[in-house]
Structures are given as C-alpha cells and as structure tokens.
Design a protein around this motif. Structure first.
Motif, PDB file in Angstrom:
ATOM      1  N   PRO A 209       0.807  -1.231   0.000  1.00 53.77           N
ATOM      2  CA  PRO A 209       0.000   0.000   0.000  1.00 53.77           C
ATOM      3  C   PRO A 209       0.831   1.268   0.000  1.00 53.77           C
ATOM      4  O   PRO A 209       0.361   2.320  -0.440  1.00 53.77           O
ATOM      5  CB  PRO A 209      -0.823  -0.129   1.283  1.00 53.77           C
ATOM      6  N   PHE A 210       2.064   1.193   0.487  1.00 52.76           N
ATOM      7  CA  PHE A 210       2.936   2.364   0.552  1.00 52.76           C
ATOM      8  C   PHE A 210       4.263   2.053  -0.146  1.00 52.76           C
ATOM      9  O   PHE A 210       4.793   0.944  -0.011  1.00 52.76           O
ATOM     10  CB  PHE A 210       3.188   2.766   2.011  1.00 52.76           C
ATOM     11  N   ASP A 211       4.773   3.046  -0.853  1.00 56.84           N
ATOM     12  CA  ASP A 211       6.045   2.843  -1.550  1.00 56.84           C
ATOM     13  C   ASP A 211       7.172   2.508  -0.581  1.00 56.84           C
ATOM     14  O   ASP A 211       8.098   1.760  -0.925  1.00 56.84           O
ATOM     15  CB  ASP A 211       6.408   4.094  -2.353  1.00 56.84           C
ATOM     16  N   SER A 212       7.072   3.058   0.639  1.00 56.93           N
ATOM     17  CA  SER A 212       8.097   2.774   1.649  1.00 56.93           C
ATOM     18  C   SER A 212       7.923   1.400   2.281  1.00 56.93           C
ATOM     19  O   SER A 212       8.833   0.910   2.946  1.00 56.93           O
ATOM     20  CB  SER A 212       8.068   3.846   2.742  1.00 56.93           C
ATOM     21  N   ARG A 213       6.756   0.755   2.073  1.00 53.79           N
ATOM     22  CA  ARG A 213       6.479  -0.565   2.647  1.00 53.79           C
ATOM     23  C   ARG A 213       5.912  -1.465   1.545  1.00 53.79           C
ATOM     24  O   ARG A 213       4.749  -1.877   1.586  1.00 53.79           O
ATOM     25  CB  ARG A 213       5.461  -0.471   3.804  1.00 53.79           C
ATOM     26  N   PRO A 214       6.682  -1.816   0.519  1.00 49.47           N
ATOM     27  CA  PRO A 214       6.146  -2.567  -0.621  1.00 49.47           C
ATOM     28  C   PRO A 214       5.735  -3.994  -0.303  1.00 49.47           C
ATOM     29  O   PRO A 214       5.004  -4.608  -1.086  1.00 49.47           O
ATOM     30  CB  PRO A 214       7.308  -2.543  -1.619  1.00 49.47           C
ATOM     31  N   ASN A 215       6.166  -4.536   0.827  1.00 49.84           N
ATOM     32  CA  ASN A 215       5.821  -5.926   1.170  1.00 49.84           C
ATOM     33  C   ASN A 215       4.725  -6.021   2.228  1.00 49.84           C
ATOM     34  O   ASN A 215       4.338  -7.130   2.608  1.00 49.84           O
ATOM     35  CB  ASN A 215       7.070  -6.651   1.656  1.00 49.84           C
ATOM     36  N   ASP A 216       4.240  -4.895   2.718  1.00 53.94           N
ATOM     37  CA  ASP A 216       3.138  -4.904   3.673  1.00 53.94           C
ATOM     38  C   ASP A 216       1.808  -5.106   2.941  1.00 53.94           C
ATOM     39  O   ASP A 216       1.743  -5.058   1.709  1.00 53.94           O
ATOM     40  CB  ASP A 216       3.087  -3.592   4.458  1.00 53.94           C
ATOM     41  N   SER A 217       0.736  -5.313   3.701  1.00 57.01           N
ATOM     42  CA  SER A 217      -0.586  -5.411   3.091  1.00 57.01           C
ATOM     43  C   SER A 217      -1.664  -5.015   4.091  1.00 57.01           C
ATOM     44  O   SER A 217      -1.461  -5.078   5.312  1.00 57.01           O
ATOM     45  CB  SER A 217      -0.851  -6.828   2.565  1.00 57.01           C
ATOM     46  N   ILE A 218      -2.791  -4.590   3.556  1.00 55.49           N
ATOM     47  CA  ILE A 218      -3.985  -4.262   4.344  1.00 55.49           C
ATOM     48  C   ILE A 218      -5.087  -5.212   3.920  1.00 55.49           C
ATOM     49  O   ILE A 218      -5.325  -5.401   2.716  1.00 55.49           O
ATOM     50  CB  ILE A 218      -4.421  -2.809   4.115  1.00 55.49           C
ATOM     51  N   GLY A 219      -5.781  -5.835   4.883  1.00 56.00           N
ATOM     52  CA  GLY A 219      -6.797  -6.819   4.549  1.00 56.00           C
ATOM     53  C   GLY A 219      -8.126  -6.556   5.215  1.00 56.00           C
ATOM     54  O   GLY A 219      -8.184  -6.075   6.362  1.00 56.00           O
ATOM     55  N   LEU A 220      -9.209  -6.864   4.512  1.00 52.35           N
ATOM     56  CA  LEU A 220     -10.566  -6.794   5.056  1.00 52.35           C
ATOM     57  C   LEU A 220     -11.314  -8.029   4.588  1.00 52.35           C
ATOM     58  O   LEU A 220     -11.384  -8.302   3.386  1.00 52.35           O
ATOM     59  CB  LEU A 220     -11.274  -5.530   4.579  1.00 52.35           C
ATOM     60  N   GLY A 221     -11.872  -8.779   5.540  1.00 51.84           N
ATOM     61  CA  GLY A 221     -12.543 -10.012   5.174  1.00 51.84           C
ATOM     62  C   GLY A 221     -13.863 -10.206   5.887  1.00 51.84           C
ATOM     63  O   GLY A 221     -14.044  -9.747   7.023  1.00 51.84           O
ATOM     64  N   PHE A 222     -14.789 -10.912   5.222  1.00 52.53           N
ATOM     65  CA  PHE A 222     -16.096 -11.246   5.772  1.00 52.53           C
ATOM     66  C   PHE A 222     -16.312 -12.749   5.571  1.00 52.53           C
ATOM     67  O   PHE A 222     -16.082 -13.266   4.473  1.00 52.53           O
ATOM     68  CB  PHE A 222     -17.212 -10.485   5.052  1.00 52.53           C
ATOM     69  N   ALA A 223     -16.749 -13.428   6.608  1.00 53.44           N
ATOM     70  CA  ALA A 223     -16.967 -14.874   6.496  1.00 53.44           C
ATOM     71  C   ALA A 223     -18.182 -15.277   7.316  1.00 53.44           C
ATOM     72  O   ALA A 223     -18.410 -14.748   8.411  1.00 53.44           O
ATOM     73  CB  ALA A 223     -15.740 -15.638   6.962  1.00 53.44           C
ATOM     74  N   ASN A 224     -18.949 -16.224   6.783  1.00 50.29           N
ATOM     75  CA  ASN A 224     -20.223 -16.583   7.392  1.00 50.29           C
ATOM     76  C   ASN A 224     -20.390 -18.100   7.464  1.00 50.29           C
ATOM     77  O   ASN A 224     -20.082 -18.808   6.515  1.00 50.29           O
ATOM     78  CB  ASN A 224     -21.365 -15.989   6.557  1.00 50.29           C
ATOM     79  N   TYR A 225     -20.854 -18.573   8.629  1.00 47.39           N
ATOM     80  CA  TYR A 225     -21.288 -19.961   8.792  1.00 47.39           C
ATOM     81  C   TYR A 225     -22.813 -19.987   8.752  1.00 47.39           C
ATOM     82  O   TYR A 225     -23.465 -19.202   9.455  1.00 47.39           O
ATOM     83  CB  TYR A 225     -20.869 -20.527  10.148  1.00 47.39           C
ATOM     84  N   VAL A 226     -23.393 -20.875   7.967  1.00 51.63           N
ATOM     85  CA  VAL A 226     -24.848 -21.053   7.936  1.00 51.63           C
ATOM     86  C   VAL A 226     -25.176 -22.412   8.541  1.00 51.63           C
ATOM     87  O   VAL A 226     -24.826 -23.448   7.974  1.00 51.63           O
ATOM     88  CB  VAL A 226     -25.392 -20.971   6.495  1.00 51.63           C
ATOM     89  N   VAL A 227     -25.828 -22.390   9.709  1.00 52.06           N
ATOM     90  CA  VAL A 227     -26.181 -23.637  10.394  1.00 52.06           C
ATOM     91  C   VAL A 227     -27.413 -24.240   9.734  1.00 52.06           C
ATOM     92  O   VAL A 227     -28.384 -23.539   9.409  1.00 52.06           O
ATOM     93  CB  VAL A 227     -26.428 -23.380  11.890  1.00 52.06           C
ATOM     94  N   ASN A 228     -27.383 -25.524   9.523  1.00 52.56           N
ATOM     95  CA  ASN A 228     -28.481 -26.276   8.924  1.00 52.56           C
ATOM     96  C   ASN A 228     -29.768 -26.053   9.720  1.00 52.56           C
ATOM     97  O   ASN A 228     -29.794 -26.246  10.946  1.00 52.56           O
ATOM     98  CB  ASN A 228     -28.094 -27.761   8.919  1.00 52.56           C
ATOM     99  N   ASP A 229     -30.850 -25.664   9.042  1.00 50.75           N
ATOM    100  CA  ASP A 229     -32.099 -25.416   9.766  1.00 50.75           C
ATOM    101  C   ASP A 229     -32.669 -26.693  10.388  1.00 50.75           C
ATOM    102  O   ASP A 229     -33.466 -26.637  11.343  1.00 50.75           O
ATOM    103  CB  ASP A 229     -33.135 -24.741   8.864  1.00 50.75           C
ATOM    104  N   ARG A 230     -32.254 -27.850   9.894  1.00 49.08           N
ATOM    105  CA  ARG A 230     -32.674 -29.104  10.535  1.00 49.08           C
ATOM    106  C   ARG A 230     -32.042 -29.238  11.926  1.00 49.08           C
ATOM    107  O   ARG A 230     -32.665 -29.776  12.845  1.00 49.08           O
ATOM    108  CB  ARG A 230     -32.288 -30.297   9.661  1.00 49.08           C
ATOM    109  N   VAL A 231     -30.801 -28.750  12.052  1.00 50.55           N
ATOM    110  CA  VAL A 231     -30.146 -28.744  13.365  1.00 50.55           C
ATOM    111  C   VAL A 231     -30.870 -27.778  14.300  1.00 50.55           C
ATOM    112  O   VAL A 231     -31.131 -28.096  15.465  1.00 50.55           O
ATOM    113  CB  VAL A 231     -28.665 -28.349  13.213  1.00 50.55           C
TER     114      VAL A 231
END
Length: 438
Positions: free
Chosen positions: A339-361
C-alpha cells in the motif's frame, strides 16, 4: 516443549534488541532469522535440500461482548519444522520431490474461553492456528513425481487434504478467513493442517490454463485424536471408516478485463464413503458429499511491480444437508499488497466470512429444549441447548512484513452472533499474529 508463547515472546525480545543495536541480524532483507549458516544453507538448497523452521503466535483479547465479557488475553502458538527434497538433484529422479513436515501446537483459544456459549458447538475461532490438540504431529510425509513434461503429477503419502484441494490464501487471523474452508465445516471427514492422513492424488494439466485433480484420502478418526504425541504419529489404518474422494477443476487465466492480471478459479466436489448420521432421523447414511467454489483475482497492479495491488477472493462451500451441521460457508476477502512505496511488502486486509447452520439442526435444538420445558434462552441451565443459526466473522488487519523472516499482523475482529446464538452479545476482539522464520 513449554508453551510456544514463551518462545515467541523470547524471539520478539531478541529481535527488538537487535533492532535497537542496528545489527544485521535484524536487517529488513534477511531471509531467515538465523541466516544462511555461513553459506551452507544456500549450498544445501543448490544440492536439493531445503529446510524450514517457523514459529507462529496468535494473541487475542476480548474488547467487548461475547458470552463472558471479563477481559482476558489468550495466545495460541504453532511450531513448524520441515524439509523439502529435490530428488532430481539428489538421486537423479526427474520431476520428483518429497516433503516432510512436523508441527506442534500449544496455547489457548479466546473463542472457547470468552466468546462462545460453552454449551454450543464451536463454529468460528478468532485464532486459526488453535485446534487439533496440543501435541506433536507428523503433518506431511509425501513424494510427488511428474510425467509428460510435468503435465501429469502424482502424489502419495501423508498430507493434509487442503494442501491440494479446496486450498486458498491465508491473509487473516480469523479461522474462516484463512485457508481451505471444508475442514471448518466437515472436520470429521476433511482434515486440514496440521492433521496429516494417508492419501494420494493425481493432477492433470490438460491445457495451459486448465487442470483437473482427483484424490483419495482415508477417513480415520484416529488421525484427530489428541491424547498424546503418539496420536500425532499414528500411521496405522486399523480404524479406517471409508474414503473421501475430491474432484477439482482449476482455471488460471490472465483476464483482459483486469489488464491481463492473474487469477485462479476452482470448482470442486467430494464424495465420502464413510457412514454419517442423518440429522433428522438419527439413522446412519452410507455416504455424504460437498461442493465448493474458490476464486481469487488480482484487480489492480501498482506501478511496475506485479506483486503489488488489490486482490479479491471468494470461497463458498455447500454441504450435504441431510448429515451436516454447517450447511454452507461463504467468505469474501480483499487485500492490498504494497500500500505504501516505503512498505512494498506490507498489506492491508478486510474479510467477511459466514457460517450457515443447517435449519434441521436448529429445529432439532428447539424440539429438544421444548421437550425439557425450555421455551426461551436460559443462560443458567446446564441442560439447555443453545439455538444456533448463522455466525458472521469480520476482520480488518495490517500485515507488517519487516523482512522475509519476520511478520507482524495486528487485527480487529467482529463476531456477529457467536456460534450462531443470537442471545450471546456480538463480540469485538483485538488480535496480533506474529511469524518468525528461522
């Protein structure tokens, strides 16, 4: 071995001292913390012997919410020792390599200690390296050989299933945002790192950008036992219950829509011959199945550096509804490398993850509680079964890559409806991952 947290803390202290003294030991271009052994390490690699050693530490503290909002700090650690052998250089076996990996996990999980209702089955985890026991494990011991100019590759031995199928990048500390997804929802038949199983697979690259893979892996509950170190090195097949058979089609294009930037798209399915219990009837079924989609694409390139830029990934899994508690998982992640020229090997991350439980359970949990006289959430009763639905995990992080040898990843996580129980307050978690390559 004592807790890996102590080792990680010691390593960080040593690094900090070296930084203060501006010693080359902590230079920003150092490949390994312990160097190249006076040139012997590079010489060994040239001869076909590559050795690796790393410590990963993941700390997490609850800032707000969760089942128990008393603040605490929990740390999970993992030690990895490995070797790869180029058998063409060593023994003249063309297109043949072998791998050996031993791991040791330790520490505790903040999710288990504070975030989840202890009566509910675990879904997510704020520290992805926690789990499968605090024992030594033989994680890999395989050999792979190629034919027809390496268009066909055959692999056999001890390995994790996500080494070659349903594999994905890991730019996060949260469990569902890191790596292959199948082992997080059908862990009784699909074994992720650090568990190794007997298996074999065949990959065929039938066109420059296309390949097809087929594998066969044992379903053996002995492989996930955690009582002693001997469980991690159990090699017998006495209690094998069946086989998991994955099939995956992969496409690696350079799409014109994204300025000919690289991507990878995979669709797959598995069939398990091991018996599985039907959630509704309780009867044993003779098989189960799952489907998945993995997609990763580089969206932009920063200047002339092909590694810098914006990346996106999506991972989705759909499981057999008749026999599986988690019906599906979905993961969407974005990260920007350099993300920055002074830090070419760094990274910024944003993630979303979801578990869907079986409605039978969910329906079964409701019926169980009503049969016991519970018609609303009871935070005290030990025989109350928490009603589980969906759980959403979100993580924002910054990866500070000081050098190839040292990585720090501070992160902020949000867990909506921990373990799918809506009565448990949503949780905010601060985390810190550290990895040191020796």
């Amino acid at each position: 071995m004592q807790q890996l947290l102590k080792l990680g803390t010691l390593s960080l202290a040593l690094l900090t001292c070296q930084l203060a003294s501006a010693n080359e030991f902590y230079s920003a271009d150092r490949q390994w913390l312990f160097g190249d052994w006076n040139g012997e390490r590079k010489q060994l690699e040239d001869q076909g012997y590559k050795f690796t050693a790393a410590i990963m530490s993941q700390a997490a503290t609850n800032l707000d919410g969760g089942y128990n909002d008393n603040n605490t700090l929990e740390n999970a650690g993992q030690l990895t020792l490995g070797a790869n052998f180029d058998l063409n250089k060593i023994a003249g076996w063309e297109n043949t390599t072998a791998g050996l990996m031993i791991t040791k996990r330790d520490g505790n999980s903040l999710t288990l200690e504070r975030i989840k209702d202890p009566r509910a089955s675990t879904l997510g985890n704020t520290q992805e390296i926690y789990g499968r026991g605090k024992i030594w494990r033989l994680t890999q011991a395989w050999i792979k050989t190629g034919f027809d100019d390496n268009k066909v590759q055959f692999k056999i031995g001890r390995m994790g299933m996500s080494d070659d199928f349903n594999s994905s990048q890991c730019e996060f500390q949260n469990l569902l945002l890191c790596g292959g997804q199948l082992g997080k929802s059908i862990g009784s038949i699909w074994y992720n790192w650090p568990v190794g199983v007997w298996g074999t697979n065949l990959k065929y690259q039938f066109a420059p950008a296309w390949s097809l893979g087929l594998g066969v892996y044992e379903v053996n509950p002995d492989n996930v036992k955690t009582q002693s170190n001997s469980d991690g090195f159990n090699l017998d097949m006495d209690n094998v219950e069946g086989a998991t058979i994955p099939l995956e089609l992969a496409w690696k294009p350079k799409l014109a829509a994204f300025n000919s930037l690289p991507g990878e798209y995979k669709v797959g399915a598995l069939y398990s011959t091991a018996e599985a219990k039907d959630i509704r009837s309780g009867e044993m079924q003779d098989s189960k199945y799952s489907f998945w989609l993995n997609a990763q694409q580089q969206l932009t390139q920063h200047g002339t550096d092909p590694k810098r830029g914006l990346y996106i990934s999506f991972n989705g899994v759909v499981n057999d509804k008749a026999t599986t508690t988690v019906e599906s998982t979905q993961q969407l992640a974005l990260w920007y490398k350099g993300p920055f020229d002074s830090r070419p090997n760094d990274s910024i991350g944003l993630g979303f993850a979801n578990y869907v439980v079986n409605d039978r359970v969910t329906d079964k949990q409701i019926a169980t509680n009503e049969g016991r006289g519970y018609y609303s959430y009871d935070a005290i009763a030990s025989d109350y079964v928490p009603i589980q639905r969906d759980e959403l995990n979100v993580e924002l992080n910054y990866t500070y890559q000081w050098s190839p040898a040292v990585m720090l990843r501070p992160n902020l996580q949000y867990i909506y409806q921990p373990t799918g129980v809506k009565e448990v307050e949503d949780a905010w978690v601060a985390g810190l991952s550290m990895k040191v390559n020796f």
